[in-house]
Design a protein around this motif. Structure first.
Motif, PDB file in Angstrom:
ATOM      1  N   UNK A  21      32.940  39.842  34.293  1.00 26.23           N
ATOM      2  CA  UNK A  21      33.506  41.139  33.927  1.00 26.23           C
ATOM      3  C   UNK A  21      33.739  42.035  35.138  1.00 26.23           C
ATOM      4  N   UNK A  22      32.871  41.945  36.139  1.00 22.11           N
ATOM      5  CA  UNK A  22      33.048  42.788  37.322  1.00 22.11           C
ATOM      6  C   UNK A  22      34.316  42.423  38.075  1.00 22.11           C
ATOM      7  N   UNK A  23      34.512  41.128  38.321  1.00 26.78           N
ATOM      8  CA  UNK A  23      35.697  40.705  39.072  1.00 26.78           C
ATOM      9  C   UNK A  23      36.944  40.750  38.197  1.00 26.78           C
ATOM     10  N   UNK A  24      36.775  40.532  36.886  1.00 22.96           N
ATOM     11  CA  UNK A  24      37.901  40.647  35.964  1.00 22.96           C
ATOM     12  C   UNK A  24      38.517  42.034  36.047  1.00 22.96           C
ATOM     13  N   UNK A  25      37.656  43.040  36.128  1.00 24.02           N
ATOM     14  CA  UNK A  25      38.146  44.414  36.199  1.00 24.02           C
ATOM     15  C   UNK A  25      38.510  44.813  37.629  1.00 24.02           C
ATOM     16  N   UNK A  26      37.729  44.330  38.606  1.00 22.22           N
ATOM     17  CA  UNK A  26      37.904  44.787  39.972  1.00 22.22           C
ATOM     18  C   UNK A  26      38.793  43.931  40.839  1.00 22.22           C
ATOM     19  N   UNK A  27      39.326  42.824  40.312  1.00 20.61           N
ATOM     20  CA  UNK A  27      40.140  41.945  41.139  1.00 20.61           C
ATOM     21  C   UNK A  27      41.501  42.540  41.443  1.00 20.61           C
ATOM     22  N   UNK A  28      41.769  42.765  42.715  1.00 17.78           N
ATOM     23  CA  UNK A  28      43.056  43.330  43.129  1.00 17.78           C
ATOM     24  C   UNK A  28      43.886  42.328  43.913  1.00 17.78           C
ATOM     25  N   UNK A  29      43.416  41.083  44.015  1.00 19.18           N
ATOM     26  CA  UNK A  29      44.080  40.115  44.889  1.00 19.18           C
ATOM     27  C   UNK A  29      45.497  39.801  44.445  1.00 19.18           C
ATOM     28  N   UNK A  30      45.750  39.813  43.129  1.00 23.03           N
ATOM     29  CA  UNK A  30      47.094  39.491  42.650  1.00 23.03           C
ATOM     30  C   UNK A  30      48.112  40.536  43.077  1.00 23.03           C
ATOM     31  N   UNK A  31      47.646  41.755  43.360  1.00 16.30           N
ATOM     32  CA  UNK A  31      48.562  42.842  43.705  1.00 16.30           C
ATOM     33  C   UNK A  31      48.745  43.011  45.199  1.00 16.30           C
ATOM     34  N   UNK A  32      48.108  42.166  46.001  1.00  7.42           N
ATOM     35  CA  UNK A  32      48.237  42.296  47.443  1.00  7.42           C
ATOM     36  C   UNK A  32      49.684  42.161  47.930  1.00  7.42           C
ATOM     37  N   UNK A  33      50.514  41.270  47.357  1.00  7.40           N
ATOM     38  CA  UNK A  33      51.919  41.258  47.795  1.00  7.40           C
ATOM     39  C   UNK A  33      52.624  42.598  47.567  1.00  7.40           C
ATOM     40  N   UNK A  34      52.279  43.289  46.456  1.00  6.03           N
ATOM     41  CA  UNK A  34      52.871  44.596  46.191  1.00  6.03           C
ATOM     42  C   UNK A  34      52.388  45.615  47.211  1.00  6.03           C
ATOM     43  N   UNK A  35      51.079  45.618  47.490  1.00  7.13           N
ATOM     44  CA  UNK A  35      50.538  46.530  48.483  1.00  7.13           C
ATOM     45  C   UNK A  35      51.137  46.260  49.864  1.00  7.13           C
ATOM     46  N   UNK A  36      51.271  44.983  50.209  1.00  9.21           N
ATOM     47  CA  UNK A  36      51.784  44.639  51.532  1.00  9.21           C
ATOM     48  C   UNK A  36      53.226  45.099  51.714  1.00  9.21           C
TER      49      UNK A  36
ATOM     50  N   UNK B 257      23.739  19.719  36.046  1.00  4.37           N
ATOM     51  CA  UNK B 257      24.418  20.591  37.007  1.00  4.37           C
ATOM     52  C   UNK B 257      25.934  20.558  36.883  1.00  4.37           C
ATOM     53  N   UNK B 258      26.500  19.417  36.540  1.00  6.97           N
ATOM     54  CA  UNK B 258      27.947  19.348  36.376  1.00  6.97           C
ATOM     55  C   UNK B 258      28.414  20.204  35.219  1.00  6.97           C
ATOM     56  N   UNK B 259      27.729  20.114  34.080  1.00 11.22           N
ATOM     57  CA  UNK B 259      28.140  20.877  32.898  1.00 11.22           C
ATOM     58  C   UNK B 259      27.867  22.370  33.059  1.00 11.22           C
ATOM     59  N   UNK B 260      26.721  22.713  33.630  1.00 16.25           N
ATOM     60  CA  UNK B 260      26.447  24.129  33.892  1.00 16.25           C
ATOM     61  C   UNK B 260      27.409  24.663  34.952  1.00 16.25           C
ATOM     62  N   UNK B 261      27.694  23.840  35.972  1.00 19.47           N
ATOM     63  CA  UNK B 261      28.662  24.240  36.987  1.00 19.47           C
ATOM     64  C   UNK B 261      30.051  24.443  36.398  1.00 19.47           C
ATOM     65  N   UNK B 262      30.394  23.651  35.376  1.00 21.45           N
ATOM     66  CA  UNK B 262      31.695  23.812  34.728  1.00 21.45           C
ATOM     67  C   UNK B 262      31.767  25.142  33.990  1.00 21.45           C
ATOM     68  N   UNK B 263      30.675  25.509  33.317  1.00 18.21           N
ATOM     69  CA  UNK B 263      30.631  26.803  32.638  1.00 18.21           C
ATOM     70  C   UNK B 263      30.740  27.933  33.662  1.00 18.21           C
ATOM     71  N   UNK B 264      30.021  27.788  34.759  1.00 20.60           N
ATOM     72  CA  UNK B 264      30.086  28.790  35.824  1.00 20.60           C
ATOM     73  C   UNK B 264      31.504  28.890  36.376  1.00 20.60           C
ATOM     74  N   UNK B 265      32.133  27.731  36.594  1.00 18.43           N
ATOM     75  CA  UNK B 265      33.498  27.722  37.111  1.00 18.43           C
ATOM     76  C   UNK B 265      34.472  28.365  36.127  1.00 18.43           C
ATOM     77  N   UNK B 266      34.248  28.143  34.824  1.00 25.04           N
ATOM     78  CA  UNK B 266      35.098  28.775  33.814  1.00 25.04           C
ATOM     79  C   UNK B 266      34.992  30.293  33.923  1.00 25.04           C
ATOM     80  N   UNK B 267      33.770  30.791  34.062  1.00 21.77           N
ATOM     81  CA  UNK B 267      33.583  32.230  34.170  1.00 21.77           C
ATOM     82  C   UNK B 267      34.211  32.762  35.465  1.00 21.77           C
ATOM     83  N   UNK B 268      34.036  32.022  36.561  1.00 19.32           N
ATOM     84  CA  UNK B 268      34.606  32.455  37.838  1.00 19.32           C
ATOM     85  C   UNK B 268      36.130  32.474  37.753  1.00 19.32           C
TER      86      UNK B 268
END
Length: 407
Positions: free
Chosen positions: A233-248, A344-355
């Motif tokens: 939720x933090x990065x979902x709301x705070x992620x600005x990377x997609x808009x960097x081409x616009x800022x640039x 670890x693979x299955x938990x890592x997959x859940x973590x990757x989904x969230x990321x």
């Protein structure tokens, strides 16, 4: 495949299995970072649409959402090194397709989206295997420092990758994709040379219970659930990377080289922090340190959103990178240390989904908000939302807030 000779270095980095793993991870992530700049600039250059930039993130996320539980089970059932090799070869071939289409001039936006979706499929299988393999190659009792090194390698790729992507795109739209293909192929060769003491053997059959075991494990562990969902939720709301081409292009009045600088700035701050954490592990009030880092990330996001000067934007992004690294190292170490190897693979997959949900869906959310409100309000509101989520999660997950030590 012929052996690749790597330089010998002392200390933790010189531990041979970890060393080969880090080089392979670095080459793979280097290509991924070039991809972000090349695809983002090419799509915006072809469409001038903030919504199209957001759609690129959504297209990359959907394969992960669909395949995540299958990918996690496959990672726990089969040799993780071979899975990583296969995914990287697919990525190399897809990059060659983009290079060919860009060079010949027939590449279209739908074709770029199709290639991005294929990258998403490969990443869905590659990332859980990579995360699950790290504890097997790290020296005993040094996972947090190994995680910091692994994060540092990623950030080093994130510094050089965008710069190479921006500069090479300025020469030719096909050049960054050709470079990506070469480095993904190199990563595949290196992964074949990783030596671990115990190979992963076939385990549970792919029953519904086995496929979703990672999700059940995360749900029943409040500390893991809290740290993964906080990142979501933090990065979902705070992620600005997609808009960097616009800022640039539109706000900071720069070009592809400036976009590469902006993307690299966040990684510079992250790399400096990983250098510190690789020598000085966080040993006290670990949970509170993570929440504090997320709040700093949100404040820096607001500053970046309001900035109209390149140097302040670069500085804000560097602070964001440093703060995010603290959160990443704690989260990855916590998840790995509290998860048995066979899960670890299955938990890592859940973590990757969230990321991925936070990154790719965050890009989609940022693109939608920018299309509706403008780029600056989208970033500023997102940063404020990140701070609010961190404060709320401190109340909802007291076990994570009060966590003192990892190892």
């Amino acid at each position: 495949m012929p052996p690749v000779i790597l330089p010998q270095t002392p200390g933790l980095w010189g531990h041979r299995p970890l060393q080969v793993f880090l080089w392979a991870r670095g080459f793979s992530k280097f290509s991924s970072q070039i991809l972000t700049v090349a695809v983002g600039w090419q799509i915006y250059d072809m469409t001038s649409s903030a919504l199209a930039l957001g759609m690129a993130g959504l297209v990359q996320f959907l394969p992960t959402a669909i395949l995540v539980f299958v990918a996690g089970h496959v990672s726990d059932r089969y040799d993780r090194r071979r899975l990583m090799q296969l995914c990287q070869l697919i990525e190399a071939l897809t990059a060659l397709f983009l290079a060919w289409g860009s060079y010949e001039g027939w590449l279209t936006v739908p074709q770029i989206f199709a290639a991005v979706a294929l990258f998403g499929v490969a990443a869905a299988f590659e990332s859980p295997s990579t995360a699950a393999l790290l504890p097997a190659v790290a020296p005993t009792g040094m996972l947090q420092k190994a995680t910091a090194l692994s994060t540092g390698v990623f950030q080093l790729a994130a510094i050089t990758g965008p710069a190479v992507g921006g500069l090479s795109y300025g020469v030719s739209a096909a050049l960054p994709y050709a470079i990506m293909a070469g480095f993904w192929a190199t990563a595949a060769i290196l992964n074949g040379q990783i030596k671990i003491e115990r190979s992963v053997s076939a385990r549970e059959s792919p029953t519904p219970g086995a496929l979703f075991a990672g999700l059940h494990f995360v749900r029943n562990n409040p500390a893991i659930l809290g740290t993964i969902s906080l990142d979501l939720f933090a990065v979902l709301l705070g992620g600005a990377s997609a808009l960097l081409p616009i800022y640039a292009r539109d706000i900071l009045q720069t070009g592809p080289w400036g976009l590469g600088m902006l993307r690299g700035a966040q990684a510079v701050g992250a790399l400096l922090m990983t250098g510190f954490l690789s020598r000085h592990a966080i040993i006290d009030r670990v949970g509170m340190r993570m929440f504090q880092a997320v709040i700093v990330f949100g404040v820096a996001t607001v500053i970046f959103g309001l900035s109209h000067t390149l140097w302040l934007s670069v500085l804000a992004l560097a602070v964001m990178g440093a703060a995010d690294t603290i959160s990443v190292v704690i989260r990855v170490s916590l998840v790995q240390l509290k998860t048995p190897d066979e899960m670890r693979g299955r938990v890592g997959a859940v973590n990757f989904l969230f990321i991925n949900a936070s990154n790719q869906l965050g890009e989609f959310e940022s693109g939608m908000m920018a299309a509706l409100l403008g780029a600056v309000p989208a970033v500023v509101f997102g940063g404020i939302g990140t701070i609010a989520v961190a404060l709320l999660w401190m109340k909802l997950f007291p076990a994570l807030r009060d966590l003192t030590r990892l190892e």
